[in-house]
Design a protein around this motif. Sequence first.
Motif, PDB file in Angstrom:
ATOM      1  N   THR A  70     -12.308   0.106  18.844  1.00  0.00           N
ATOM      2  CA  THR A  70     -13.667   0.541  18.464  1.00  0.00           C
ATOM      3  C   THR A  70     -14.659   0.125  19.555  1.00  0.00           C
ATOM      4  N   ALA A  80      -8.048  -5.023  11.993  1.00  0.00           N
ATOM      5  CA  ALA A  80      -8.789  -5.488  13.180  1.00  0.00           C
ATOM      6  C   ALA A  80      -8.187  -5.085  14.515  1.00  0.00           C
ATOM      7  N   GLY A  81      -6.969  -4.572  14.544  1.00  0.00           N
ATOM      8  CA  GLY A  81      -6.369  -4.062  15.787  1.00  0.00           C
ATOM      9  C   GLY A  81      -6.419  -5.076  16.911  1.00  0.00           C
ATOM     10  N   GLY A 136      -9.032  -6.746  17.889  1.00  0.00           N
ATOM     11  CA  GLY A 136      -9.952  -7.865  17.643  1.00  0.00           C
ATOM     12  C   GLY A 136     -11.396  -7.632  18.078  1.00  0.00           C
ATOM     13  N   LEU A 142      -1.931  -5.285   9.901  1.00  0.00           N
ATOM     14  CA  LEU A 142      -0.485  -5.296   9.631  1.00  0.00           C
ATOM     15  C   LEU A 142       0.259  -5.895  10.799  1.00  0.00           C
ATOM     16  N   GLN A 143      -0.215  -5.518  12.003  1.00  0.00           N
ATOM     17  CA  GLN A 143       0.439  -5.999  13.219  1.00  0.00           C
ATOM     18  C   GLN A 143      -0.579  -6.894  13.931  1.00  0.00           C
ATOM     19  N   ARG A 181      -4.467  -3.266   1.756  1.00  0.00           N
ATOM     20  CA  ARG A 181      -4.496  -2.898   0.339  1.00  0.00           C
ATOM     21  C   ARG A 181      -4.333  -4.111  -0.567  1.00  0.00           C
ATOM     22  N   PRO A 213     -10.101   2.681  10.241  1.00  0.00           N
ATOM     23  CA  PRO A 213      -8.697   2.904   9.867  1.00  0.00           C
ATOM     24  C   PRO A 213      -8.024   3.911  10.786  1.00  0.00           C
ATOM     25  N   PRO A 214      -6.694   4.047  10.697  1.00  0.00           N
ATOM     26  CA  PRO A 214      -6.037   5.137  11.439  1.00  0.00           C
ATOM     27  C   PRO A 214      -6.566   6.476  10.939  1.00  0.00           C
ATOM     28  N   CYS A 260       2.197   0.993   7.468  1.00  0.00           N
ATOM     29  CA  CYS A 260       1.090   1.392   8.344  1.00  0.00           C
ATOM     30  C   CYS A 260       0.519   2.734   7.868  1.00  0.00           C
TER      31      CYS A 260
HETATM   32  C1  LIG Z   1      -8.126   2.318  14.720  1.00  0.00           C
HETATM   33  S1  LIG Z   1      -7.144   0.862  14.750  1.00  0.00           S
HETATM   34  C2  LIG Z   1      -8.368  -0.424  14.636  1.00  0.00           C
HETATM   35  C3  LIG Z   1      -8.963  -0.750  15.979  1.00  0.00           C
HETATM   36  C4  LIG Z   1      -9.827  -2.010  15.998  1.00  0.00           C
HETATM   37  N1  LIG Z   1     -11.059  -1.829  15.292  1.00  0.00           N
HETATM   38  C5  LIG Z   1     -10.075  -2.438  17.433  1.00  0.00           C
HETATM   39  O1  LIG Z   1     -11.231  -2.361  17.894  1.00  0.00           O
HETATM   40  O2  LIG Z   1      -9.119  -2.790  18.118  1.00  0.00           O
HETATM   41  C6  LIG Z   1      -6.415   0.876  13.160  1.00  0.00           C
HETATM   42  C7  LIG Z   1      -5.598  -0.371  12.824  1.00  0.00           C
HETATM   43  O3  LIG Z   1      -5.181  -0.287  11.448  1.00  0.00           O
HETATM   44  C8  LIG Z   1      -3.997  -1.048  11.328  1.00  0.00           C
HETATM   45  N2  LIG Z   1      -3.357  -0.723  10.050  1.00  0.00           N
HETATM   46  C9  LIG Z   1      -2.727   0.408   9.673  1.00  0.00           C
HETATM   47  N3  LIG Z   1      -2.290   0.337   8.406  1.00  0.00           N
HETATM   48  C10 LIG Z   1      -2.684  -0.880   7.944  1.00  0.00           C
HETATM   49  C11 LIG Z   1      -2.566  -1.548   6.685  1.00  0.00           C
HETATM   50  N4  LIG Z   1      -1.936  -0.996   5.648  1.00  0.00           N
HETATM   51  N5  LIG Z   1      -3.110  -2.788   6.582  1.00  0.00           N
HETATM   52  C12 LIG Z   1      -3.735  -3.393   7.626  1.00  0.00           C
HETATM   53  N6  LIG Z   1      -3.868  -2.810   8.835  1.00  0.00           N
HETATM   54  C13 LIG Z   1      -3.376  -1.569   8.995  1.00  0.00           C
HETATM   55  C14 LIG Z   1      -3.201  -0.654  12.569  1.00  0.00           C
HETATM   56  O4  LIG Z   1      -2.192  -1.615  12.850  1.00  0.00           O
HETATM   57  C15 LIG Z   1      -4.322  -0.563  13.636  1.00  0.00           C
HETATM   58  O5  LIG Z   1      -4.394  -1.759  14.355  1.00  0.00           O
END
Ligand SMILES: C[S@@+](CC[C@H](N)C(=O)[O-])C[C@H]1O[C@@H](n2cnc3c(N)ncnc32)[C@H](O)[C@@H]1O
Length: 269
Positions: free
Chosen positions: A41, A65-66, A68, A86-87, A99, A115-116, A129
Amino acid sequence: MAKERRFIAGDVPLMTTTLWDFPSQNYGDGKQGDTNYVGATPSYVIANLLHRYTDPADIVLDPMAGSGTTPDVARDLGRTPLAFDLQSSRKDIEPADARSLPLKDRSVDFVFVDPPYSTHVKYSGKPECIGELDARDGGYFEAMEVVIEELHRVLRPDRYLALYVSDSFQRKKPFVPIGFELFAQLRQRFTPIDIVGVVRHNRTLMRNHWHTSALEGNYYLRGFNYLFVMYKEPSPGYKPRKVGAPVPENARPPKKSGAPSRKRRPYRK
Ligand SMILES: C[S@@+](CC[C@H](N)C(=O)[O-])C[C@H]1O[C@@H](n2cnc3c(N)ncnc32)[C@H](O)[C@@H]1O
């Protein structure tokens, strides 16, 4: 557009319209999140939200937070970050599913979530994910419904949430207005405060052949992201706290003493 720009800190402009356009992913000489993380972001977006909707030391949650970006901006602005994904890419981002967060009810002061957007980017590849779920078959929106419910649970009343998202278009597949769909889901629980359009400057848009294909195929490339700002209502009788970006001293126009009030010109067609 405003004639004169006002700044939160350094080169972070304080936005006053609903169209936001930033020169880069990161502000200043430092780094917020990781620009190499696909889907990071722009940190300017988060800085503007925190400036307007939080107070110093407030707890700022990013459940996805992807790389960070949110915790980095929160620290820069003296807020208290809480980050999950998640990761987990760093020590300050705890592994968790958005969730089902390991948080008490009504325990955070602000939520930012990016979110994705359907299956556009491959993240962890884990079955949990949400980026593995196609927005065309409903599973994506079912999952996001649970995320939104969870975020409503952990947010204190009289506080704000912001969700940043793009629509989904893939060649030879139907267009999905993810923004409108998620906004409708958010409205079930929150009061809308505003909708901002954030101009996208990703690497894809720099490539000429993508533009040629868009013309040949008669479709559009995604030029903006939605930023939905929502409010969690307090219970009846509760006195709302005052929030609002402090306006820099030099941004106020000098007071006119004894100047005659200007007459409004009649409107002409
Ligand atoms: C668009 S990226 C976020 C980017 C972040 N805002 C950044 O600046 O780096 C979406 C994130 O959602 C996470 N994600 C997907 N499904 C998830 C879930 N069920 N719970 C937590 N995180 C999830 C992915 O691993 C990914 O890092």
